[in-house]
Enzyme design. Structure first.
Site, short mmCIF file in Angstrom:
data_model
loop_
_atom_site.label_atom_id
_atom_site.label_comp_id
_atom_site.label_asym_id
_atom_site.label_seq_id
_atom_site.Cartn_x
_atom_site.Cartn_y
_atom_site.Cartn_z
N GLY A 76 -13.58 20.18 17.47
CA GLY A 76 -12.52 20.91 18.14
C GLY A 76 -12.52 20.76 19.66
O GLY A 76 -12.07 21.66 20.37
N SER A 77 -12.94 19.61 20.16
CA SER A 77 -12.95 19.46 21.63
C SER A 77 -11.51 19.41 22.17
O SER A 77 -11.25 19.91 23.27
CB SER A 77 -13.74 18.23 22.06
OG SER A 77 -13.15 17.05 21.57
N ASN A 78 -10.60 18.83 21.41
CA ASN A 78 -9.21 18.83 21.86
C ASN A 78 -8.61 20.24 21.76
O ASN A 78 -7.83 20.65 22.63
CB ASN A 78 -8.38 17.84 21.05
CG ASN A 78 -8.77 16.39 21.35
OD1 ASN A 78 -9.47 16.12 22.31
ND2 ASN A 78 -8.32 15.48 20.52
N ARG A 91 -4.94 19.02 -4.04
CA ARG A 91 -4.44 19.06 -2.66
C ARG A 91 -3.28 20.06 -2.55
O ARG A 91 -3.14 20.78 -1.57
CB ARG A 91 -3.95 17.66 -2.26
CG ARG A 91 -3.40 17.55 -0.84
CD ARG A 91 -2.85 16.16 -0.57
NE ARG A 91 -3.81 15.12 -0.91
CZ ARG A 91 -4.82 14.76 -0.12
NH1 ARG A 91 -4.97 15.30 1.06
NH2 ARG A 91 -5.66 13.82 -0.50
N MET A 143 -8.74 16.37 9.28
CA MET A 143 -8.96 15.09 8.61
C MET A 143 -8.55 15.16 7.14
O MET A 143 -9.27 14.73 6.25
CB MET A 143 -10.43 14.67 8.76
CG MET A 143 -10.87 14.55 10.21
SD MET A 143 -9.84 13.45 11.22
CE MET A 143 -10.42 11.85 10.65
N LEU A 181 -4.85 14.81 4.60
CA LEU A 181 -3.40 14.65 4.48
C LEU A 181 -2.84 15.95 3.94
O LEU A 181 -3.37 16.51 2.97
CB LEU A 181 -3.08 13.51 3.52
CG LEU A 181 -3.39 12.09 4.01
CD1 LEU A 181 -3.02 11.09 2.93
CD2 LEU A 181 -2.65 11.81 5.31
N LEU A 182 -1.78 16.44 4.54
CA LEU A 182 -1.14 17.65 4.04
C LEU A 182 -0.24 17.30 2.86
O LEU A 182 0.38 16.23 2.85
CB LEU A 182 -0.30 18.29 5.15
CG LEU A 182 -1.08 18.83 6.34
CD1 LEU A 182 -0.10 19.27 7.43
CD2 LEU A 182 -1.97 19.99 5.93
N ASN A 235 0.61 15.87 15.54
CA ASN A 235 -0.75 15.40 15.27
C ASN A 235 -1.23 14.54 16.43
O ASN A 235 -0.44 13.77 16.99
CB ASN A 235 -0.73 14.55 13.99
CG ASN A 235 -2.11 14.06 13.58
OD1 ASN A 235 -3.12 14.75 13.78
ND2 ASN A 235 -2.16 12.87 13.00
N HIS A 247 -3.78 11.47 17.54
CA HIS A 247 -4.43 10.35 16.85
C HIS A 247 -5.12 9.45 17.87
O HIS A 247 -4.52 9.11 18.89
CB HIS A 247 -3.40 9.55 16.04
CG HIS A 247 -4.03 8.47 15.23
ND1 HIS A 247 -4.75 8.74 14.07
CD2 HIS A 247 -4.11 7.13 15.42
CE1 HIS A 247 -5.21 7.61 13.59
NE2 HIS A 247 -4.84 6.62 14.38
N SER A 299 -2.36 8.74 20.79
CA SER A 299 -0.96 9.05 20.49
C SER A 299 -0.82 10.50 20.04
O SER A 299 -1.74 11.06 19.45
CB SER A 299 -0.43 8.16 19.35
OG SER A 299 -0.62 6.79 19.62
N GLY A 358 4.26 10.18 5.84
CA GLY A 358 3.44 8.97 5.84
C GLY A 358 2.09 9.25 6.50
O GLY A 358 1.83 10.36 6.97
N ASP A 370 0.31 8.87 9.58
CA ASP A 370 0.48 8.59 11.02
C ASP A 370 1.71 7.74 11.31
O ASP A 370 1.67 6.86 12.18
CB ASP A 370 -0.81 7.95 11.59
CG ASP A 370 -2.00 8.86 11.45
OD1 ASP A 370 -1.85 10.07 11.63
OD2 ASP A 370 -3.10 8.37 11.13
C1 GAR Z 1 -9.59 13.44 17.67
O1 GAR Z 1 -9.86 12.22 18.31
C2 GAR Z 1 -8.35 13.31 16.81
O2 GAR Z 1 -7.39 12.48 17.32
C3 GAR Z 1 -8.94 12.71 15.57
O3 GAR Z 1 -10.11 13.45 15.36
C4 GAR Z 1 -10.66 13.76 16.64
C5 GAR Z 1 -11.03 15.23 16.66
O4 GAR Z 1 -11.86 15.51 17.74
N1 GAR Z 1 -8.02 12.78 14.49
C6 GAR Z 1 -7.81 11.78 13.64
O5 GAR Z 1 -8.45 10.74 13.65
C7 GAR Z 1 -6.74 12.04 12.61
N2 GAR Z 1 -6.38 10.84 11.94
P1 GAR Z 1 -12.21 17.01 18.13
O6 GAR Z 1 -12.58 17.74 16.84
O7 GAR Z 1 -13.40 16.89 19.04
O8 GAR Z 1 -11.01 17.59 18.81
#
Ligand code: GAR
Length: 198
Positions: A12-14, A64, A89, A91-92, A106, A108, A135, A142, A144
């Site tokens: 969850g750093s983002n 799912r 991580m 797919l919904l 999302n 990516h 991105s 789909g 991404d």
């Molecule tokens: C991020 O880089 C995000 O883009 C990626 O997981 C990481 C989560 O980092 N997501 C994907 O690859 C989805 N296809 P975080 O948990 O440190 O925020």
């Protein structure tokens, strides 16, 4: 004020960066809830900010679709204006995407449509490209493939491994995500128009 739910699977750093940005009273959006598909470390960030969280463990549901129904029910409790997938991580299911798109975005770690899927960083390294990227897209059904809202190139450097490259991409993702959320909140970015664009 735009209300946002953030869904995560990992560190969850983002999410943390978005919470930091939204703590500024001048930022036009607020994170109202954080959800996860497992006991993700990143849920601690919600706790730090006094923001409610929920977990819908994917492993506890036979399909799912059933997992998605519970996730959708949780989101309905909070009725956010926007859902942000920030490292979710999974797919919904189609029903969840159909209920939320285009109000679901999302992040990516690649320059889509290059390297979609769960291993965007690893796949870019394996392909030997000189640059990859980050991105932010609208989620569709789909993998991404949704409309791109923002993206930026990031160089691949000699000696990079998956970790070092991902750590160079993440700050770019954070900046793009915060800016996209801000532009949605101010009305500068119209998700319905962006999703309708050819
Ligand atoms: C991020 O880089 C995000 O883009 C990626 O997981 C990481 C989560 O980092 N997501 C994907 O690859 C989805 N296809 P975080 O948990 O440190 O925020």
């Amino acid at each position: 004020m735009l209300t946002v739910a953030v869904l995560i699977s990992g560190t969850g750093s983002n999410l943390r960066a978005l919470l930091d940005a939204a703590a500024d009273p001048d930022f036009p959006a607020r994170v109202v809830v954080v959800g996860a598909d497992r006991e993700a470390d990143g849920l601690a960030h919600a706790e730090d900010f006094g923001i409610p969280s929920f977990t819908v463990p994917y492993a506890h549901y036979p399909t799912r679709e059933e997992w998605g129904e519970e996730l959708a029910a949780q989101l309905d409790v909070w009725r956010p204006d926007l859902v942000v997938l920030s490292g979710l991580m999974r797919l919904l299911p189609v029903d969840v995407v159909d209920a939320w798109t285009p109000r679901i975005v999302n992040t990516h770690p690649a320059y889509l449509p290059e390297f979609p899927g769960a291993h965007g960083v690893r796949d870019a390294l394996a392909a030997g490209v000189a640059q990859t990227g980050a991105s932010v897209i609208i989620v569709d059904n789909g993998v991404d493939t949704g409309p791109i809202l923002a993206q930026e190139r990031v160089p691949v450097l000699p000696g990079d491994d998956e970790h070092s490259l991902h750590e160079r991409i993440k700050p770019v993702e954070r900046r793009l995500l915060i800016d996209v959320v801000r532009r949605i909140a101010t009305g500068e970015l119209d998700l319905a128009a962006a999703s309708a664009a050819p």
